[in-house]
Design a protein around this motif. Structure first.
Motif, PDB file in Angstrom:
ATOM      1  N   ALA A 104       0.837  -1.208   0.000  1.00  0.00           N
ATOM      2  CA  ALA A 104       0.000   0.000   0.000  1.00  0.00           C
ATOM      3  C   ALA A 104       0.874   1.262   0.000  1.00  0.00           C
ATOM      4  CB  ALA A 104      -0.928  -0.008   1.208  1.00  0.00           C
ATOM      5  N   ILE A 105       1.898   1.280   0.848  1.00  0.00           N
ATOM      6  CA  ILE A 105       2.792   2.435   0.896  1.00  0.00           C
ATOM      7  C   ILE A 105       3.564   2.561  -0.413  1.00  0.00           C
ATOM      8  CG2 ILE A 105       4.813   3.408   2.065  1.00  0.00           C
ATOM      9  CD1 ILE A 105       3.693   2.142   4.656  1.00  0.00           C
ATOM     10  N   PHE A 106       3.942   1.443  -1.006  1.00  0.00           N
ATOM     11  CA  PHE A 106       4.651   1.427  -2.283  1.00  0.00           C
ATOM     12  C   PHE A 106       3.839   2.133  -3.358  1.00  0.00           C
ATOM     13  CE2 PHE A 106       5.169  -0.956  -6.314  1.00  0.00           C
ATOM     14  CZ  PHE A 106       6.492  -0.663  -6.592  1.00  0.00           C
ATOM     15  N   PHE A 107       2.555   1.820  -3.460  1.00  0.00           N
ATOM     16  CA  PHE A 107       1.732   2.453  -4.489  1.00  0.00           C
ATOM     17  C   PHE A 107       1.445   3.919  -4.179  1.00  0.00           C
ATOM     18  CE2 PHE A 107       0.761  -1.916  -5.890  1.00  0.00           C
ATOM     19  CZ  PHE A 107       1.111  -1.747  -7.226  1.00  0.00           C
ATOM     20  N   VAL A 108       1.332   4.275  -2.916  1.00  0.00           N
ATOM     21  CA  VAL A 108       1.172   5.685  -2.556  1.00  0.00           C
ATOM     22  C   VAL A 108       2.426   6.472  -2.950  1.00  0.00           C
ATOM     23  CG1 VAL A 108       0.996   7.285  -0.601  1.00  0.00           C
ATOM     24  CG2 VAL A 108      -0.531   5.308  -0.741  1.00  0.00           C
ATOM     25  N   LEU A 109       3.589   5.905  -2.675  1.00  0.00           N
ATOM     26  CA  LEU A 109       4.840   6.559  -3.076  1.00  0.00           C
ATOM     27  C   LEU A 109       4.954   6.662  -4.593  1.00  0.00           C
ATOM     28  CD1 LEU A 109       7.411   4.988  -0.586  1.00  0.00           C
ATOM     29  CD2 LEU A 109       6.597   7.345  -0.637  1.00  0.00           C
ATOM     30  N   MET A 110       4.478   5.649  -5.301  1.00  0.00           N
ATOM     31  CA  MET A 110       4.502   5.692  -6.763  1.00  0.00           C
ATOM     32  C   MET A 110       3.653   6.855  -7.276  1.00  0.00           C
ATOM     33  SD  MET A 110       6.394   3.313  -8.039  1.00  0.00           S
ATOM     34  CE  MET A 110       5.804   3.476  -9.683  1.00  0.00           C
TER      35      MET A 110
END
Length: 181
Positions: free
Chosen positions: A73-79
């Motif tokens: 989830a954090i990965f996609f928010v950072l993306m």
């Protein structure tokens, strides 16, 4: 996307955005597949390379899947937040590899160590942050190579597994020395 002045620019940005999210979704889903099948995969490696080792009985109590879901989830928010930086040459590749490394670092370490290390050993191994980051970074670079990227999460799991197994015996000796002192 309607605020772009030209249709071709709008279409190009939409295509880039679609490719970026599709590829990252592909990498994230592969990471989850490896985590789902880690026990038989690592057991086979353990029987082949470390026949004297056994599973730790309390491995079911560890919650690395929730950590992996949080990281995704954090990965996609950072993306999404760093999307404009993906138009800058070389920064885009560096960011991509750093995000992938961050995605797998903790969950792959915990998935390998939760089967074969005790709680004390895991806490001691967690102090080797530099080694864990380097393992994740090297494994993430493999995602840039076509066809190899399909197997990159398996390579990452293998690397973390061997790192945990090779560093465990030193920890057992260290823990025995501190308990006798």
């Amino acid at each position: 996307m309607t605020w772009f002045p030209f249709r071709t620019l709008r279409d190009g940005i939409a295509l880039l955005l679609t490719a970026l999210f599709f590829y990252n979704f592909f990498i994230a889903s592969l990471a989850l597949v490896v985590l789902a099948f880690r026990k038989p995969f690592l057991r086979k490696l353990q029987e082949q390379d470390y026949p004297g080792e056994t599973l730790v009985e309390s491995y079911k109590k560890r919650k690395f899947i929730s950590i992996a879901m949080r990281d995704i989830a954090i990965f996609f928010v950072l993306m999404i937040l760093s999307f404009p930086l993906f138009f800058v040459p070389f920064i885009n590749m560096g960011l991509q590899v750093l995000f992938w490394a961050w995605l797998i670092k903790e969950s792959y370490f915990l998935s390998a160590s939760s089967l074969y290390a005790t709680e004390e050993e895991i806490e001691e191994l967690k102090q080797h942050k530099f080694a864990m980051r380097n393992i994740a970074f090297i494994a993430s670079i493999l995602n840039l190579i076509p066809l190899v990227n399909i197997f990159a999460p398996f390579f990452a799991q293998i690397i973390f597994f061997h790192w945990v197994m090779l560093n465990r015996p030193h920890l057992e000796k260290k823990l025995l020395q501190t308990s006798t002192s």
